[in-house]
Scaffold this active site. Sequence first.
Site, short mmCIF file in Angstrom:
data_model
loop_
_atom_site.label_atom_id
_atom_site.label_comp_id
_atom_site.label_asym_id
_atom_site.label_seq_id
_atom_site.Cartn_x
_atom_site.Cartn_y
_atom_site.Cartn_z
N GLU A 50 -13.86 9.83 -5.73
CA GLU A 50 -14.78 8.70 -5.69
C GLU A 50 -15.26 8.56 -4.25
O GLU A 50 -14.44 8.34 -3.35
CB GLU A 50 -14.07 7.41 -6.14
N HIS B 26 -12.02 8.47 -1.95
CA HIS B 26 -10.85 8.13 -2.76
C HIS B 26 -10.45 9.34 -3.62
O HIS B 26 -11.04 9.61 -4.66
CB HIS B 26 -11.18 6.92 -3.65
N SER C 232 -7.03 2.93 -2.05
CA SER C 232 -7.38 2.83 -3.47
C SER C 232 -7.74 1.41 -3.86
O SER C 232 -8.25 1.20 -4.94
CB SER C 232 -6.27 3.38 -4.35
N ASN D 140 -10.06 2.87 -11.25
CA ASN D 140 -8.91 1.98 -11.40
C ASN D 140 -9.32 0.61 -11.92
O ASN D 140 -8.52 -0.08 -12.57
CB ASN D 140 -8.17 1.84 -10.06
P1 NAI Z 1 2.72 7.76 1.58
O1 NAI Z 1 3.63 6.64 1.86
O2 NAI Z 1 3.21 8.92 0.80
O3 NAI Z 1 2.14 8.34 2.94
C1 NAI Z 1 1.67 7.54 3.99
C2 NAI Z 1 1.95 8.29 5.28
O4 NAI Z 1 1.24 7.64 6.33
C3 NAI Z 1 3.42 8.31 5.68
O5 NAI Z 1 3.83 9.65 5.88
C4 NAI Z 1 3.45 7.51 6.97
O6 NAI Z 1 4.41 7.99 7.88
C5 NAI Z 1 2.05 7.69 7.48
N1 NAI Z 1 1.61 6.64 8.38
C6 NAI Z 1 1.78 5.31 8.26
N2 NAI Z 1 1.23 4.68 9.29
C7 NAI Z 1 0.70 5.62 10.11
C8 NAI Z 1 0.02 5.60 11.35
N3 NAI Z 1 -0.25 4.46 11.95
N4 NAI Z 1 -0.38 6.76 11.87
C9 NAI Z 1 -0.14 7.92 11.25
N5 NAI Z 1 0.53 8.01 10.08
C10 NAI Z 1 0.94 6.87 9.53
O7 NAI Z 1 1.43 7.11 0.90
P2 NAI Z 1 0.34 7.79 -0.04
O8 NAI Z 1 0.76 7.67 -1.45
O9 NAI Z 1 0.01 9.13 0.49
O10 NAI Z 1 -0.90 6.81 0.15
C11 NAI Z 1 -1.71 6.86 1.28
C12 NAI Z 1 -3.00 6.13 0.99
O11 NAI Z 1 -3.65 6.76 -0.10
C13 NAI Z 1 -2.85 4.67 0.59
O12 NAI Z 1 -3.93 3.96 1.11
C14 NAI Z 1 -2.92 4.72 -0.92
O13 NAI Z 1 -3.37 3.53 -1.48
C15 NAI Z 1 -3.96 5.81 -1.12
N6 NAI Z 1 -3.90 6.47 -2.41
C16 NAI Z 1 -2.70 6.81 -2.98
C17 NAI Z 1 -2.68 7.45 -4.21
C18 NAI Z 1 -1.38 7.86 -4.83
O14 NAI Z 1 -1.37 8.17 -6.02
N7 NAI Z 1 -0.29 7.93 -4.08
C19 NAI Z 1 -3.93 7.76 -4.93
C20 NAI Z 1 -5.13 7.43 -4.21
C21 NAI Z 1 -5.10 6.78 -3.01
#
Ligand code: NAI
Length: 695
Positions: free
Chosen positions: A449, A437, A416, A487
């Site tokens: 996006e 996104h 994001s 954002n």
């Molecule tokens: P989260 O922390 O809930 O999930 C991330 C997951 O990735 C975890 O389950 C972790 O174990 C896994 N992970 C980490 N490193 C890894 C690897 N090397 N290989 C495989 N899995 C791995 O985070 P979330 O909220 O789902 O965010 C993920 C991405 O999405 C980030 O880049 C965030 O900025 C983006 N994003 C998040 C939003 C939100 O509202 N939470 C909205 C839009 C984008």
Amino acid sequence: MAAINDVADLSNEGDIAVLTLNSPPVNALSAGVREGIHTGIEKAIADDSVKAIVLICDGRTFIAGADITEFGKAPKGPSLFDAQKMIEDAPKPVVAAIHGTALGGGLEVALTCHYRVAVPSARCGLPEVNLGLLPGAGGTQRLPRIVGPEKAVQMVTSGVPMPAKQCAEVGLVDELAGEDSLRADAIAFASKIVAEGRPLKKVRDSNEKVEAARGKPEIFDNIRKAIARKTRGFLAPEYNIQCIEAAVNLPFDEGIKVEQKLFMELMTGPQSAAQRHVFFAERQVWKIPGIAKDIEQIPVKKVGIIGAGTMGGGISMNFVNAGIPVVIVERDQAPLDKGLGVIRKNYERTASKGRITAADVETRMGLLSGDTDMKALADCDLIIEAVFENMDVKQDIFKQLDEICKPGAILATNTSALNIDEIASVTKRPEAVIGLHFFSPANVMRLLEVVRADKTSDAVIATSMAIAKKIGKIAALVGVCPGFVGNRILAQRQREANKLIMEGAMPWDVDRVLFDFGLPMGPFAMSDLAGLDLGWRKETSNPDGVLRDRLVELERRGQKTGKGFYDYDENRTATPSKEVEDIIIEFSEKTQHTRRDVSDDEILERCVYPMINEGFKILEEGKAIRASDIDIVWINGYGWPVYRGGPMFYGQQIGLDKVLAKMQEFEKAHGPEFKPSALLERMVAEGKSYAEMGF
Ligand code: NAI
Ligand code: 3HC
């Protein structure tokens, strides 16, 4: 066939005249179509060899409504009322033959016909409410006379069309035709009613159902209650209800007068202008200048998702729901199992509400597999990374993807905030890298996006847009910049909201003003919902200098701890907090603010005008294609009220000169963050609209 004009033909099949309209794409009731109906029916009436008339359309659909592009322009040719009167008063039966969709004015034309036949796949409806309107050609008076006021009020307030089979059950359609034999079946039906000497049924004269509903105001009270939350702020749903009430309580001609008055009020008002803008914006957003419509796309048969967290899980569901197999890759078995478990629970919850079956749950879970080895992504056509928001972690993943993924695969990131060019730079195929996104919850939010990086190829962009459509999203193509479009604009509002509470407003004042403006919630209620501790760390916490850190340390972490900016009761009902009020006053003093009265107007202008200004900067930098794309982002990603058309449309509606003047005033009073965009200044100086400036 004899041509009536460019869009209408009249031919005789024995003693049945067939009037065929052909005005692509949707046979909307343009001046030519109205003239075609008026003159065509008049000619068929004058032809003594004709016993009945069939009105049918060529192309993909029956008349889909009034021609929205003509709204607001000087009327030309016969009015819709003239055309309808010609049909309804015809001394010979007129039969509407419906395929595709008979919508709005299209259904209103069909309702003036004496009979209606339709193919089973057709749908009939009055969707004007979605354009901030009501059916203005007798629809609100005729529809309840056939389907009854209760059904009619539900149809006009929801705008959802009714499938032909159901139409046949409620009498809106007199006979179903064969799916591929509409013309022949309609002619046969017309011959039959002539042979049987059936009467010229005029819907307007059929009063039984409306009279039966007289003295039953609960019909309308119930619908008002049922839709109140969903339609907050919209004028059109209430006006539609009032028209159906008029149909129940007044004679037909009086009811038509009410309909006309309310229709004109909506048509000339700001809400419908905004909603019509959104109708076209939703269609424009898919058009990418410079990319051919028929560019060869990358077939997406299997999708890989990296990360089974909040976003990865939701993103996966989108593809599975569309029948596309997905493999999710996680670091370890435990987070993978957890992620898959959350997805299953989500589906089971949907099934328990009856929205999908238990078998659907299994089918969808069957399309989903999990792995802890990145090599499982080797046969995927599209891979979406959704791991922690950290450049090193993401670059490491993209290096691996470059090694593992097959040539031609799309490598997408859900970041994001990180720079996608930097992510792409670690691969040997930056043309394959793109931002997708999604918004949280990713299986629910409509917005996507699509972020074009420096080297992203046209085929990757076109495929990403197409796949977005396939999974039911509305996608806007944007460029790489901090926060992308949505954002980046949000940050403006957030900054001002935080400043305003130091200057004299309270969080609940800011929230109330933005809620009343039409947003689903204000920034502080939003923080409480998301959790104030999102991204907070004890090691870096500064409770004496940062308001949020103080609140978190007081265990005011938001709704989940029963208190945040607000106090919450057991039903999560929010009340302003005295404790927070005192802390804010303390912080104001610390930051040398002399608290003052901040008016509601100032709150709105301080929060919203910088958003509009930022939109101009985004356009100026080429990070969005057009102003209406920004509107689409804010409506679908952040709940901007549709009846205000999106921030860019709103800016134009209140006057760009006014926005500029306020930005200049704020710049003087509060500093450079209010510096007006050069494009805004130029547009005001030249008095031009977005379209005239090529946006
Ligand atoms: P989260 O922390 O809930 O999930 C991330 C997951 O990735 C975890 O389950 C972790 O174990 C896994 N992970 C980490 N490193 C890894 C690897 N090397 N290989 C495989 N899995 C791995 O985070 P979330 O909220 O789902 O965010 C993920 C991405 O999405 C980030 O880049 C965030 O900025 C983006 N994003 C998040 C939003 C939100 O509202 N939470 C909205 C839009 C984008
Ligand atoms: N007037 C003018 N243009 C219209 C139109 C209309 N009523 N309906 C659709 N179009 C245009 C679209 O803008 C689009 O143009 P583009 O190709 O240049 O972008 C093109 O027709 C095709 O439309 P879609 O992409 O939406 O095509 P679909 O096949 O997906 O959907 C449809 C077809 C279901 C008919 C859909 O277009 C639709 O819902 N149209 C609007 C229907 C409507 O709201 N009717 C009521 C109009 S108001 C009215 O009738 C007032 C009356 O009560 C007096």
